[in-house]
Scaffold this motif. Structure first.
Motif, PDB file in Angstrom:
ATOM      1  N   ARG A 146       9.413 -32.072  30.354  1.00  0.00           N
ATOM      2  CA  ARG A 146      10.580 -32.499  30.386  1.00  0.00           C
ATOM      3  C   ARG A 146      10.061 -32.873  28.477  1.00  0.00           C
ATOM      4  O   ARG A 146       9.751 -32.527  27.489  1.00  0.00           O
ATOM      5  CB  ARG A 146      10.639 -34.429  30.724  1.00  0.00           C
ATOM      6  N   GLU A 147      11.640 -33.632  28.077  1.00  0.00           N
ATOM      7  CA  GLU A 147      11.677 -33.285  26.988  1.00  0.00           C
ATOM      8  C   GLU A 147      12.325 -34.300  26.104  1.00  0.00           C
ATOM      9  O   GLU A 147      12.974 -35.106  27.237  1.00  0.00           O
ATOM     10  CB  GLU A 147      13.021 -32.718  26.395  1.00  0.00           C
ATOM     11  N   ILE A 148      11.752 -35.114  24.777  1.00  0.00           N
ATOM     12  CA  ILE A 148      12.222 -36.602  24.227  1.00  0.00           C
ATOM     13  C   ILE A 148      12.656 -36.209  23.070  1.00  0.00           C
ATOM     14  O   ILE A 148      12.066 -35.914  22.221  1.00  0.00           O
ATOM     15  CB  ILE A 148      10.463 -37.318  24.387  1.00  0.00           C
ATOM     16  N   ASP A 149      13.774 -36.752  22.874  1.00  0.00           N
ATOM     17  CA  ASP A 149      14.131 -36.572  21.794  1.00  0.00           C
ATOM     18  C   ASP A 149      14.601 -37.804  20.740  1.00  0.00           C
ATOM     19  O   ASP A 149      13.493 -38.689  20.686  1.00  0.00           O
ATOM     20  CB  ASP A 149      16.430 -36.652  21.918  1.00  0.00           C
TER      21      ASP A 149
ATOM     22  N   TYR B 202      15.452 -27.625  32.853  1.00  0.00           N
ATOM     23  CA  TYR B 202      14.652 -27.819  31.850  1.00  0.00           C
ATOM     24  C   TYR B 202      12.929 -26.434  32.046  1.00  0.00           C
ATOM     25  O   TYR B 202      12.347 -25.999  30.434  1.00  0.00           O
ATOM     26  CB  TYR B 202      13.928 -28.801  31.410  1.00  0.00           C
ATOM     27  N   TYR B 203      12.895 -27.196  33.237  1.00  0.00           N
ATOM     28  CA  TYR B 203      11.354 -26.682  33.687  1.00  0.00           C
ATOM     29  C   TYR B 203      11.439 -24.500  33.647  1.00  0.00           C
ATOM     30  O   TYR B 203      10.781 -23.899  33.210  1.00  0.00           O
ATOM     31  CB  TYR B 203      10.178 -27.026  34.406  1.00  0.00           C
TER      32      TYR B 203
ATOM     33  N   PRO C 119      13.864 -34.697  40.333  1.00  0.00           N
ATOM     34  CA  PRO C 119      13.389 -34.080  39.180  1.00  0.00           C
ATOM     35  C   PRO C 119      14.026 -34.957  37.884  1.00  0.00           C
ATOM     36  O   PRO C 119      13.128 -35.405  37.180  1.00  0.00           O
ATOM     37  CB  PRO C 119      13.258 -33.080  39.495  1.00  0.00           C
ATOM     38  N   MET C 120      15.535 -35.059  38.381  1.00  0.00           N
ATOM     39  CA  MET C 120      15.941 -35.431  36.411  1.00  0.00           C
ATOM     40  C   MET C 120      15.952 -36.703  36.735  1.00  0.00           C
ATOM     41  O   MET C 120      16.237 -37.254  35.616  1.00  0.00           O
ATOM     42  CB  MET C 120      16.957 -34.823  36.815  1.00  0.00           C
ATOM     43  N   ILE C 121      15.155 -37.899  37.822  1.00  0.00           N
ATOM     44  CA  ILE C 121      15.369 -38.854  37.775  1.00  0.00           C
ATOM     45  C   ILE C 121      14.078 -39.191  37.595  1.00  0.00           C
ATOM     46  O   ILE C 121      13.075 -40.076  36.788  1.00  0.00           O
ATOM     47  CB  ILE C 121      16.206 -39.955  38.634  1.00  0.00           C
ATOM     48  N   HIS C 122      12.917 -38.324  38.313  1.00  0.00           N
ATOM     49  CA  HIS C 122      11.464 -38.628  38.038  1.00  0.00           C
ATOM     50  C   HIS C 122      11.273 -38.334  36.895  1.00  0.00           C
ATOM     51  O   HIS C 122       9.990 -38.882  36.346  1.00  0.00           O
ATOM     52  CB  HIS C 122      10.525 -38.506  39.261  1.00  0.00           C
ATOM     53  N   ALA C 123      11.528 -37.736  36.038  1.00  0.00           N
ATOM     54  CA  ALA C 123      11.421 -37.292  34.867  1.00  0.00           C
ATOM     55  C   ALA C 123      11.669 -38.538  33.989  1.00  0.00           C
ATOM     56  O   ALA C 123      11.016 -38.295  32.682  1.00  0.00           O
ATOM     57  CB  ALA C 123      11.990 -35.458  33.909  1.00  0.00           C
ATOM     58  N   SER C 124      11.859 -39.519  34.164  1.00  0.00           N
ATOM     59  CA  SER C 124      12.299 -40.170  32.985  1.00  0.00           C
ATOM     60  C   SER C 124      11.330 -41.729  33.641  1.00  0.00           C
ATOM     61  O   SER C 124      11.533 -42.527  32.440  1.00  0.00           O
ATOM     62  CB  SER C 124      13.495 -41.302  32.988  1.00  0.00           C
TER      63      SER C 124
ATOM     64  N   ASP D 275       3.385 -35.369  26.140  1.00  0.00           N
ATOM     65  CA  ASP D 275       4.099 -35.515  25.468  1.00  0.00           C
ATOM     66  C   ASP D 275       4.553 -35.359  24.367  1.00  0.00           C
ATOM     67  O   ASP D 275       5.170 -35.533  23.535  1.00  0.00           O
ATOM     68  CB  ASP D 275       4.697 -36.967  26.032  1.00  0.00           C
ATOM     69  N   LYS D 276       3.752 -35.941  23.490  1.00  0.00           N
ATOM     70  CA  LYS D 276       2.722 -36.044  21.743  1.00  0.00           C
ATOM     71  C   LYS D 276       2.234 -34.453  21.691  1.00  0.00           C
ATOM     72  O   LYS D 276       3.643 -34.485  20.327  1.00  0.00           O
ATOM     73  CB  LYS D 276       1.396 -36.576  22.242  1.00  0.00           C
TER      74      LYS D 276
END
Length: 501
Positions: A159-162, A173-174, A321-326, A492-493
């Motif tokens: 996942r990505e975090i803007d 994304y994957y 997956p699109m909601i679980h990614a959050s 994520d980091k």
């Protein structure tokens, strides 16, 4: 003079009315022809997309993941539920301003899965494919548990975090980040967009409209419009408002429907063995015509079972997956376990209750399909007033929650295709199809659109899952072994994703 003048005016009015009637007749015939051509083409596409090769490929991916994971969904069945349902109210489910809790993610995902597919979808599968279709739905659920766990695990990992803290993830994304296949990622986003418009926005409102019209003679255009307004109010509030709404609604609506359905099954207890016998027997043998049921071949049962099974639990479809990614989760595979739980609840529990209500009550022979068939089943046990109330409340809450939950998938896909600015302009399109098609009476024709949309979004995702199975297995064993080198916060980091050769 007065009589002649009145006669003249009357003739003029009748002539104008005849002209209008002829115009209206031409318009109606033109609309009918347009719909006939449209549905003729969709039937051809549906037959091609859901041919034997599609079902073989879907089964192959699920069986392959099951074998490579050493039948994880069987040997770790208790572990799955210990890590999910027993922890759903845990206090460590904290969230940030841009994330949701694991249970909120699951509730929102279940809002998208526990919907018309569990009620009208199962009824339609039985009315077309016969009782044997339920067996193939079970098979889809059994193997789909690991498939859904895999896609959710990969979505969280990649996942990505803007810069604003918005979390985005999903198959597109994957597919891009792990495989570098931009074209396949675009195809998936296009398929999801079509899926959201037809399966969610259109069919959810249409199912509610038919149910309320059959029970209370409410104009379907009115009910579809009200659903659209409520969906708009909740959906535009963002992922957290959707998560809170679904967290409150989904448990209530699921328990209500299960209790009402179980009461019928218990009352028809003596017919349960026969129902299971028909499910297993007609999964491998043609179902004979009986009463209003026209009979079904084995291939039809397999097609209906697999298509409706995937539409119901969405394992491999790529939406969840699109909601679980959050979700705010410690490890990608830990969130993936929620996906396995969703499949079990959705198909093995809810869909089975629907099937047993229909089969034990004997209403399959009355010639109805869709939500009317299920309503007939409830009417055999409850008074018409109570049956109408139960079905109306259940189908309205199921479909409303699905329509709201799918807006996240619609947003993710369109943002991926065109960017957030364009999405803000065209997002209102999502609320219109249900209203436009509210008056279409042939439900089987509309379900063809659902089959097509499921295939368009699932096939690119399943191809990616096959090639990324090694990554999923590495994440799974990383969590189950206790090493946890790929914890979500670390990935994520530092953005150090698992590389794929």
């Amino acid at each position: 003079y007065g009589d002649h003048r009145d006669l003249h005016l009357s003739i003029r009015r009748q002539r104008q009315m005849c002209i209008r009637d002829r115009s209206d007749t031409k318009l109606v015939r033109g609309n009918q022809l347009m719909f006939e051509i449209f549905f003729y083409l969709t039937n051809i596409i549906d037959e091609w997309l859901w041919g034997p090769w599609t079902m073989i490929f879907i089964a192959f991916v699920s069986i392959y993941l099951t074998i490579k994971s050493r039948f994880f969904q069987i040997r770790s069945f208790r572990f799955i539920f210990n890590q999910t349902l027993q922890k759903m109210f845990s206090k460590n489910n904290s969230t940030t301003a841009r994330s949701i809790s694991p249970f909120q993610a699951t509730s929102t995902s279940l809002a998208g899965t526990v919907g018309m597919g569990n009620m009208a979808g199962v009824a339609t599968a039985i009315s077309i494919g016969g009782p044997g279709a339920i067996f193939w739905m079970w098979m889809m659920a059994f193997f789909g548990m690991i498939t859904k766990a895999a896609e959710i695990t990969l979505a969280v990992h990649y996942r990505e975090i803007d810069a604003q803290g918005n979390i985005q993830g999903g198959p597109m994304y994957y597919i891009r980040k792990a495989l570098g296949w931009r074209v396949l990622a675009i195809l998936f986003s296009i398929g999801i967009t079509i899926n959201c418009i037809f399966t969610s926005s259109l069919l959810q409102a249409h199912t509610v409209g038919r149910a309320l019209e059959a029970s209370y003679s409410i104009n379907p255009y009115l009910s579809a419009s009200v659903m659209g307004i409520i969906t708009m109010i909740v959906a535009v509030g963002g992922v957290q408002r959707i998560g809170k709404f679904c967290e409150a609604l989904v448990p209530f609506m699921t328990i209500l429907y299960l209790i009402a359905g179980l009461s019928i099954v218990v009352a028809n207890f003596s017919a349960i063995p026969q129902a299971f016998n028909e499910i297993v027997t007609y999964a491998f043998a043609p179902a004979p015509a009986l009463g209003g049921f026209a009979g079904a071949m084995v291939m039809t049962a397999i097609q209906m079972g697999m298509a409706r099974g995937m539409l119901s639990n969405e394992a491999g479809l790529g939406t969840a997956p699109m909601i679980h990614a959050s979700a705010e989760t410690e490890h990608p595979f830990q969130q993936g376990l929620w996906g396995a739980t969703e499949v079990f609840i959705d198909t093995t529990v809810v869909c089975t209750i629907t099937a047993l209500v229909i089969l034990t009550s004997g209403v399959i022979t009355n010639g109805n399909s869709g939500i009317e068939l299920l309503l007939n089943g409830f009417a055999t046990h409850y008074s018409p007033t109570v049956a109408n109330a139960i079905i109306s409340i259940s189908i309205t809450t199921f479909c409303l929650s699905t329509q709201i939950g799918f807006f996240i998938y619609f947003e993710t896909a369109l943002t991926d295709l065109f960017g957030r600015k364009v999405f803000q302009i065209i997002k209102w399109v999502y609320f219109l199809p249900g209203i436009i098609f509210a008056g279409v009476t042939n439900v089987d024709q509309l379900w063809v659109l659902a089959n097509i949309s499921v295939a368009l979004s699932s096939l690119p995702n399943l191809v990616a899952l096959l090639f990324l199975s090694g990554v999923f297995l590495k994440l799974m064993f990383d969590y189950t072994s206790g090493s946890k080198k790929y914890n979500t916060q670390l990935t994520d980091k530092n953005k150090q994703y698992i590389k794929v050769a």
